[in-house]
Enzyme design. Sequence first.
Site, PDB file in Angstrom:
ATOM      1  N   GLY A 145      31.912  49.962  47.017  1.00  0.00           N
ATOM      2  CA  GLY A 145      32.234  49.591  45.641  1.00  0.00           C
ATOM      3  C   GLY A 145      31.208  50.177  44.693  1.00  0.00           C
ATOM      4  CB  SER A 146      30.937  51.853  41.937  1.00  0.00           C
ATOM      5  OG  SER A 146      32.254  51.816  41.411  1.00  0.00           O
ATOM      6  N   GLY A 147      29.416  49.626  40.438  1.00  0.00           N
ATOM      7  CA  GLY A 147      29.252  48.820  39.242  1.00  0.00           C
ATOM      8  C   GLY A 147      29.079  49.704  38.026  1.00  0.00           C
ATOM      9  CE1 TYR A 148      28.037  49.810  31.266  1.00  0.00           C
ATOM     10  CE2 TYR A 148      25.871  50.723  31.770  1.00  0.00           C
ATOM     11  CZ  TYR A 148      26.888  50.494  30.869  1.00  0.00           C
ATOM     12  OH  TYR A 148      26.781  50.943  29.575  1.00  0.00           O
ATOM     13  CB  VAL A 152      27.323  50.219  47.484  1.00  0.00           C
ATOM     14  CG1 VAL A 152      26.709  49.811  48.820  1.00  0.00           C
ATOM     15  CG2 VAL A 152      26.484  49.707  46.323  1.00  0.00           C
ATOM     16  CE  LYS A 166      22.547  48.383  46.030  1.00  0.00           C
ATOM     17  NZ  LYS A 166      21.770  47.420  45.229  1.00  0.00           N
ATOM     18  CG  ASP A 278      24.448  41.574  35.913  1.00  0.00           C
ATOM     19  OD1 ASP A 278      25.149  40.532  35.860  1.00  0.00           O
ATOM     20  OD2 ASP A 278      24.932  42.693  36.144  1.00  0.00           O
TER      21      ASP A 278
END
Length: 493
Positions: A145-148, A152, A166, A278
């Site tokens: 998955g990924s974020g901002y 990963v 990462k 966060d």
Amino acid sequence: MRRRRAAVAAGFCASFLLGSVLNVLFAPGSEPPRPGQSPGPSPAPGPGRRGGRGELARQIRARYEEVQRYSRGGPGPGAGRPERRRLMDLAPGGPGLQRPRPPRARPPPDGAPGWPPAPGLGSPGQGPRLGCAALRNVSGAQYVGSGYTKAVYRVRLPGGAAVALKAVDFSGHDLGSCVREFGARRGCYRLAAHKLLKEMVLLERLRHPNVLQLYGYCYQDSEDIPDTLTTITELGAPVEMIQLLQTSWEDRFRICLSLGRLLHHLAHSPLGSVTLLDFRPRQFVLVDGELKVTDLDDARVEETPCTSNADCTLEFPARNFTLPCSDQGWCEGMNEKRNLYNAYRFFFTYLLPHSAPLSLRPLLDSIVNATGELTWGVDETLGQLEAVLHLFRSGQYLQNSTTSSSIEYQRIPDSTIPQEDYRCWPSYHHGSCLLSVFNLAEAVDVCESHAQCHAFVVTNQTTWTGRKLVFFKTGWSQVVPDPSKTIYVRAPG
């Protein structure tokens, strides 16, 4: 012949797909590639772009200085600066223009907490830190998955150990918005990569059993950008709150206890009091039932400056808190209290009270209420969580709750009942009633409280607190030998 051609074609496609994923791992951060998809050229810098290159350089410099502060911020565990490479070298024409060398491996400090042996990764104080060489023959690459900012991946090392990789997400929001604003792909990568580097430094400096382990890192050229950074970390499972609500109270309490220990460590870390700006379940993972923080690029060490109490307002969606402004001009305990209230609203309020043993609920309710009102700090909160653990692990919570049953149970050693299951909640097994008990008296009490229970099977398996796992059954019409189990059946009459 047709089958053979199909098999060859299928094998070729599988090899192509695996090769594509591995290529992305060494061009870290992008989403799983589609065959034939190109990332496209970087937009050329335009004269009308807001801020210009000078503003981008200022932001890179600010992040660089933040990483340097954390890297040399005291003699805590895992001290040591990352190597200065082109990624970190901001001076034009400096040593960063040379071809980068493979990163030097460093063993972790002897006895470092939170660095237990991992298969294929070496033990504390033994063996080198993982580097680029460890990533040359990985297998089983999977996009997680990924974020901002980051993406990963999950891979398996040649020794068989599974780890997480990462890297900056090349198609992510952070890098994309920067390129649209400044038109400088390399500079924008360096800006985003400093967040990954900050996280790497903090994982090293804040080592603890509830902080994800950093195994190593790798710098290497990728696409048109030199020295892209990939970090190699412990692999965990994402925190899924809906699934956690269906697990046993014992496992949910373990997560809350892990969080309490983590917040205590962050409040008293070698760098000072650390707050997680966060703070959401997605910033954590589960490793063998323990909660660990994995995302630290938005962590902050500095307390909030103030001139009066009005400057010390903690704002949350449901309510606000005003903290005192100290004589030194800092909001007292703001980092600690921010973490604690977020722990309350995201974890404690959902996981602590529900389906807990009746005798423990008053103490659990007091923990939830005190953290929700911020009347306690992390020290007292952890002390109360540890008290609950002691009562539960020692069986003291049973002193006034178990009853002496008048019904006798017959013991059948070295045997089990393979069928005749029924479901209960919460159970360690979705298709049967599998619960943990402190002793035989508690197992009898549980069976007596279930109308359909007429027998139970004590296993030799234990939970993290040392409690026995027991299957509760509707009957015992079929008994089979099993040296690791003991049956107790309700005596007739």
